[in-house]
Design a protein around this motif. Structure first.
Motif, PDB file in Angstrom:
ATOM      1  N   ALA A  16      44.246  35.969  40.514  1.00 45.01           N
ATOM      2  CA  ALA A  16      42.904  36.509  40.710  1.00 45.01           C
ATOM      3  C   ALA A  16      41.899  35.691  39.922  1.00 45.01           C
ATOM      4  O   ALA A  16      42.164  35.270  38.788  1.00 45.01           O
ATOM      5  N   THR A  17      40.740  35.469  40.521  1.00 41.92           N
ATOM      6  CA  THR A  17      39.643  34.849  39.787  1.00 41.92           C
ATOM      7  C   THR A  17      38.424  35.756  39.912  1.00 41.92           C
ATOM      8  O   THR A  17      38.228  36.412  40.942  1.00 41.92           O
ATOM      9  N   GLY A  18      37.629  35.765  38.854  1.00 37.83           N
ATOM     10  CA  GLY A  18      36.359  36.494  38.894  1.00 37.83           C
ATOM     11  C   GLY A  18      35.256  35.486  38.688  1.00 37.83           C
ATOM     12  O   GLY A  18      35.466  34.447  38.046  1.00 37.83           O
ATOM     13  N   ASP A  19      34.088  35.771  39.237  1.00 40.02           N
ATOM     14  CA  ASP A  19      33.010  34.808  39.055  1.00 40.02           C
ATOM     15  C   ASP A  19      31.720  35.472  38.601  1.00 40.02           C
ATOM     16  O   ASP A  19      31.640  36.692  38.447  1.00 40.02           O
ATOM     17  N   LYS A  20      30.737  34.609  38.394  1.00 43.22           N
ATOM     18  CA  LYS A  20      29.462  35.071  37.837  1.00 43.22           C
ATOM     19  C   LYS A  20      28.715  35.975  38.821  1.00 43.22           C
ATOM     20  O   LYS A  20      27.871  36.769  38.411  1.00 43.22           O
ATOM     21  N   GLY A  21      29.059  35.844  40.079  1.00 44.72           N
ATOM     22  CA  GLY A  21      28.377  36.663  41.082  1.00 44.72           C
ATOM     23  C   GLY A  21      29.022  38.020  41.283  1.00 44.72           C
ATOM     24  O   GLY A  21      28.672  38.741  42.208  1.00 44.72           O
ATOM     25  N   GLY A  22      30.005  38.361  40.449  1.00 42.89           N
ATOM     26  CA  GLY A  22      30.625  39.673  40.540  1.00 42.89           C
ATOM     27  C   GLY A  22      31.740  39.751  41.561  1.00 42.89           C
ATOM     28  O   GLY A  22      32.235  40.831  41.883  1.00 42.89           O
ATOM     29  N   ARG A  23      32.132  38.599  42.089  1.00 42.36           N
ATOM     30  CA  ARG A  23      33.179  38.602  43.119  1.00 42.36           C
ATOM     31  C   ARG A  23      34.537  38.362  42.524  1.00 42.36           C
ATOM     32  O   ARG A  23      34.677  37.685  41.516  1.00 42.36           O
ATOM     33  N   SER A  39      58.816  21.524  46.848  1.00 42.39           N
ATOM     34  CA  SER A  39      57.607  22.089  46.253  1.00 42.39           C
ATOM     35  C   SER A  39      57.602  23.598  46.410  1.00 42.39           C
ATOM     36  O   SER A  39      58.208  24.139  47.332  1.00 42.39           O
ATOM     37  N   ARG A  40      56.970  24.226  45.503  1.00 43.16           N
ATOM     38  CA  ARG A  40      56.845  25.666  45.581  1.00 43.16           C
ATOM     39  C   ARG A  40      55.719  26.012  46.527  1.00 43.16           C
ATOM     40  O   ARG A  40      54.940  25.153  46.911  1.00 43.16           O
ATOM     41  N   GLY A  41      55.633  27.279  46.863  1.00 37.38           N
ATOM     42  CA  GLY A  41      54.611  27.695  47.813  1.00 37.38           C
ATOM     43  C   GLY A  41      53.209  27.425  47.295  1.00 37.38           C
ATOM     44  O   GLY A  41      52.944  27.504  46.099  1.00 37.38           O
ATOM     45  N   GLU A  42      52.323  27.149  48.226  1.00 36.99           N
ATOM     46  CA  GLU A  42      50.928  26.942  47.857  1.00 36.99           C
ATOM     47  C   GLU A  42      50.205  28.272  47.769  1.00 36.99           C
ATOM     48  O   GLU A  42      50.641  29.262  48.356  1.00 36.99           O
ATOM     49  N   TYR A  43      49.110  28.237  47.080  1.00 36.52           N
ATOM     50  CA  TYR A  43      48.297  29.445  46.957  1.00 36.52           C
ATOM     51  C   TYR A  43      47.160  29.395  47.973  1.00 36.52           C
ATOM     52  O   TYR A  43      46.412  28.419  48.048  1.00 36.52           O
ATOM     53  N   ASN A  44      47.044  30.459  48.737  1.00 40.29           N
ATOM     54  CA  ASN A  44      45.957  30.563  49.721  1.00 40.29           C
ATOM     55  C   ASN A  44      45.169  31.844  49.462  1.00 40.29           C
ATOM     56  O   ASN A  44      45.695  32.799  48.875  1.00 40.29           O
ATOM     57  N   VAL A  45      43.959  31.847  49.949  1.00 43.48           N
ATOM     58  CA  VAL A  45      43.112  33.028  49.736  1.00 43.48           C
ATOM     59  C   VAL A  45      43.738  34.237  50.416  1.00 43.48           C
ATOM     60  O   VAL A  45      44.114  34.201  51.581  1.00 43.48           O
ATOM     61  N   TYR A  46      43.834  35.306  49.668  1.00 40.91           N
ATOM     62  CA  TYR A  46      44.488  36.529  50.141  1.00 40.91           C
ATOM     63  C   TYR A  46      43.455  37.630  50.348  1.00 40.91           C
ATOM     64  O   TYR A  46      43.491  38.356  51.327  1.00 40.91           O
ATOM     65  N   SER A  47      42.537  37.735  49.408  1.00 39.10           N
ATOM     66  CA  SER A  47      41.529  38.781  49.511  1.00 39.10           C
ATOM     67  C   SER A  47      40.302  38.381  48.706  1.00 39.10           C
ATOM     68  O   SER A  47      40.430  37.729  47.668  1.00 39.10           O
ATOM     69  N   THR A  48      39.143  38.762  49.223  1.00 40.15           N
ATOM     70  CA  THR A  48      37.887  38.530  48.501  1.00 40.15           C
ATOM     71  C   THR A  48      37.082  39.806  48.551  1.00 40.15           C
ATOM     72  O   THR A  48      36.967  40.414  49.619  1.00 40.15           O
ATOM     73  N   PHE A  49      36.574  40.217  47.437  1.00 33.71           N
ATOM     74  CA  PHE A  49      35.730  41.414  47.477  1.00 33.71           C
ATOM     75  C   PHE A  49      34.696  41.376  46.360  1.00 33.71           C
ATOM     76  O   PHE A  49      34.870  40.665  45.363  1.00 33.71           O
ATOM     77  N   GLN A  50      33.649  42.111  46.566  1.00 30.60           N
ATOM     78  CA  GLN A  50      32.582  42.207  45.571  1.00 30.60           C
ATOM     79  C   GLN A  50      32.950  43.326  44.611  1.00 30.60           C
ATOM     80  O   GLN A  50      32.964  44.493  44.972  1.00 30.60           O
ATOM     81  N   SER A  51      33.272  42.952  43.392  1.00 29.61           N
ATOM     82  CA  SER A  51      33.706  43.954  42.424  1.00 29.61           C
ATOM     83  C   SER A  51      32.520  44.649  41.759  1.00 29.61           C
ATOM     84  O   SER A  51      32.466  45.874  41.688  1.00 29.61           O
ATOM     85  N   HIS A  52      31.612  43.846  41.245  1.00 29.59           N
ATOM     86  CA  HIS A  52      30.464  44.415  40.537  1.00 29.59           C
ATOM     87  C   HIS A  52      29.170  43.883  41.137  1.00 29.59           C
ATOM     88  O   HIS A  52      29.105  42.742  41.605  1.00 29.59           O
ATOM     89  N   GLU A  53      28.164  44.742  41.105  1.00 27.79           N
ATOM     90  CA  GLU A  53      26.829  44.341  41.557  1.00 27.79           C
ATOM     91  C   GLU A  53      25.910  44.333  40.338  1.00 27.79           C
ATOM     92  O   GLU A  53      26.164  45.047  39.363  1.00 27.79           O
ATOM     93  N   PRO A  54      24.834  43.552  40.411  1.00 24.30           N
ATOM     94  CA  PRO A  54      23.874  43.635  39.299  1.00 24.30           C
ATOM     95  C   PRO A  54      23.278  45.032  39.237  1.00 24.30           C
ATOM     96  O   PRO A  54      23.045  45.656  40.275  1.00 24.30           O
TER      97      PRO A  54
END
Lengths: 419, 221
Positions: A16-23, A39-54
């Protein structure tokens, strides 16, 4: 957007990554291909959501940033995944679940969702589940708000998997994951008179095995270990970890560079690691007066502290992490460099996270910074370092040698060479 | 100062051919500030002190100050101040120089507590100002429209943030009996007098202007 936190889940399958935009963006490791053993499995985007809003605090006329400061995963108990994410003021529990089937054949609803007139129904049928394209849904299950006056810098889930702590500059609160309307204050270092404020809390973490033990670090370079069995309010520490200042290295900036930006227990629970501005220190929990190991991350910056104070880089908060077996530690630096220290061999390496300089699937070339004197070929001089390219957040897969390294805007995932 | 990937001047470099491996040097943009290529000399304590005051002021002007940053800067200020106090000679007699807005004398006792500094800064600099852009703001070189005015109520914004009790704490600072405490002996008397005294102990305005230009120049890179 600017990445502000990176965290593997307990199995390492999700990142999981979090960013400055609350995502929050979650990556999933591909299942290992039996034919591709190199090689081991690659990482692909699984889910994206807006966690926090200003948000806006009307009482203080202040905007509350949506930037995600920390993410922590809960251990998986059922098919769904749970994580805690926090901004400066509010912690949220998110449930991430998969849906790959949907019911069809309702009696009272058409396939498009319109309701049927019940009088037209002459026969009944049992709805059946039919496969559909995988959908990953994130939904907020709990919101833990209004418990922090100051900025939350840490969250940590207890080994009981029922409680967790959240720490801000002056206080630490204990929560139950099921209860959102109250928390218990367990540490309070706010002085009665704010004029006397000289120290703040910079990080806190629960012990991985002892559910009564946690540590918190301070801006003065101390770490306090507290036992919740001793008293309800853990203002008096059980242990105080502090290394005496080296008189030969004293300067106006001694305190700033001793300020601890991250503290992490080893997986074993025997050691903890702290990161201050110039070094990484490993502490044995049984020895309070000095660390057992110290690794210099970028000692060549010691002579540049004045400039780093001027441009505020001296206040940068670098994180650190352990590998799964606690034999290697990693932390970031400037110029998109990151460093790894092998505790057994005492060898260290500097690598760079950069798209321009590393093609995918090529082995990273070790980097070297030349502090002074004759610069060798392939070395970079200190004055050439880019202090805007900083790696503050790194994470290590709990079981494999896969690392996630966040530059300002990009996430890099590296793995060790598999023969 | 430290460059953002600035290539060192040619005469300082070793004689090496630029190969494709020196990409990290090619990628970067040169800094307009000629000082950035050179190895920095340490700033004298008085410059560090002014820089710290500036940082404190700038930190307070933000919507919600970063408490860690604030505390670290204040503690650094204390160190610098104590060092300057140990080194400084007896104070010079006051001279009718232009009033300097900075509130602190180098040999004042160790008392740069956060709220005391806040109080002085708010009275002198006028934190109620509508200026929000950092690059436009050169507070240290602005002629001071307001002197030390103990009667003027402190602005809500920055003080409240550190005074968690909000209005109660706010009114504490408006109470002028604060100025009677021994920590700030210079501020007991008439404000005009004290400003001259403080000015006489000499922070050169032009030096501050220069420092400001350097800092603003750095920031906009």
């Amino acid at each position: 957007d600017i990445i502000s936190t990176v965290e593997f889940n307990h199995s390492g399958e999700l990142l999981a990554t979090g960013d400055k935009g609350g995502r929050v963006v979650i990556f999933q490791q591909e299942q290992e291909n039996k034919t591709q053993t190199h090689s081991r499995g690659e990482y692909n985007v699984y889910s994206t959501f807006q966690s926090h809003e200003p948000e806006f605090d009307y009482l203080k006329s202040l905007e509350i940033e949506e930037k995600i400061n920390k993410i922590r995963w809960l251990p998986q108990k059922n098919a769904a995944q749970f994580l805690l994410s926090t901004n400066d003021k509010t912690i949220k529990l998110w449930k991430i679940s998969e849906r790959d089937k949907r019911p069809e054949g309702y009696n009272l609803k058409e396939e498009d969702g319109r309701y049927r007139d019940p009088t037209t129904v002459t026969t009944l049928r049992v709805p059946v589940f039919r496969p559909m394209d995988l959908m990953v849904e994130a939904s907020p299950r709990r919101i833990f708000a209004n418990a922090h006056t100051y900025h939350i810098n840490s969250i940590s889930i207890n080994s009981d998997y029922e409680t967790y702590l959240s720490a801000d500059d002056l206080r630490i609160n204990l929560w139950h994951l099921e209860i959102t309307d109250r928390s218990f204050n367990i540490v309070d270092i706010k002085p009665a008179n704010m004029e006397e404020l000289t120290e703040v809390i910079t990080a806190a973490e629960f012990h991985p095995n002892s559910c009564n033990t946690f540590v918190y670090s301070s801006s003065k370079g101390t770490i306090r270990l507290c036992d919740m069995r001793a008293s309800a309010l853990c203002d008096r520490h059980s242990k105080l970890f502090e290394e005496p200042e080296d008189p030969s290295n004293r300067s106006f900036f001694s305190e700033i560079i001793s300020s601890i930006s991250d503290v992490k227990f080893s997986h074993s629970g025997r050691y903890m690691m702290t990161r201050d501005y110039l070094s990484v220190k490993i502490w044995d929990l049984n020895m309070e007066n000095r660390p057992v190991e110290t690794y210099q991350v970028h000692e060549y910056l010691r002579s540049k502290l004045c400039s780093l104070y001027e441009n505020d880089c001296i206040f940068d908060k670098f994180e650190c992490c352990w590998n799964g077996s606690d034999s290697v530690v990693m932390t970031g630096s400037y110029n998109n460099f990151f460093r790894m220290f092998d505790r057994n061999t005492k060898r260290d390496i500097t690598l760079e996270a950069s798209r321009e300089n590393n093609k995918p699937r090529t082995v990273l070339k070790p980097r070297k910074v030349c502090a002074s004197g004759k610069r060798k070929k392939d070395e970079i001089s200190v004055d050439s370092l880019d202090f805007n390219k900083k790696i503050l957040h790194t994470a290590w897969h709990p079981k494999e040698n896969i690392i996630a390294v966040a530059t300002t805007n990009n996430l890099y995932i590296f793995q060790d060479k598999v023969n | 100062m430290l460059g953002k990937g600035v290539k060192r001047k040619r005469e300082e470099e070793e004689e090496e051919d630029l190969t494709s491996q020196d990409w990290w040097l090619e990628e970067t943009t040169p800094s307009p500030n000629p000082e950035e290529g050179a190895s920095p000399a340490p700033l004298p304590p008085s410059s560090l002190f002014n820089l710290s005051i500036f940082k404190l002021h700038h930190g307070l002007r933000r919507g919600e100050p970063d408490l860690r940053h604030l505390v670290l800067v204040v503690n650094t200020l204390r160190r610098i101040q104590s060092s300057m106090a140990l080194e400084s000679s007896p104070p010079e007699p006051p001279c009718p120089a232009p009033v300097d807005p900075l509130p602190v004398a180098p040999d004042a006792p160790l008392c740069t507590s956060v709220s005391a500094l806040l109080d002085d800064l708010s009275h002198i600099e006028g934190l109620c100002d509508t200026q929000t852009s950092f690059s436009e703001d050169i507070p240290l070189s602005r002629p001071p429209e307001t002197g030390l005015d103990p009667g003027r109520p402190a602005p809500l914004g920055s003080l409240e943030l550190l005074l968690e009790d909000g209005l109660e704490g706010l009114f504490d600072d408006i109470d002028t009996s604060m100025y009677d405490c021994e920590l700030w002996p210079n501020l007991k008397t008439d404000s005009g007098e004290t400003e001259d005294k403080i000015q006489g102990q000499g922070l050169d305005v032009s030096e501050l202007d220069y420092l400001m230009d350097v800092l603003v120049g750095t920031q906009t890179l």
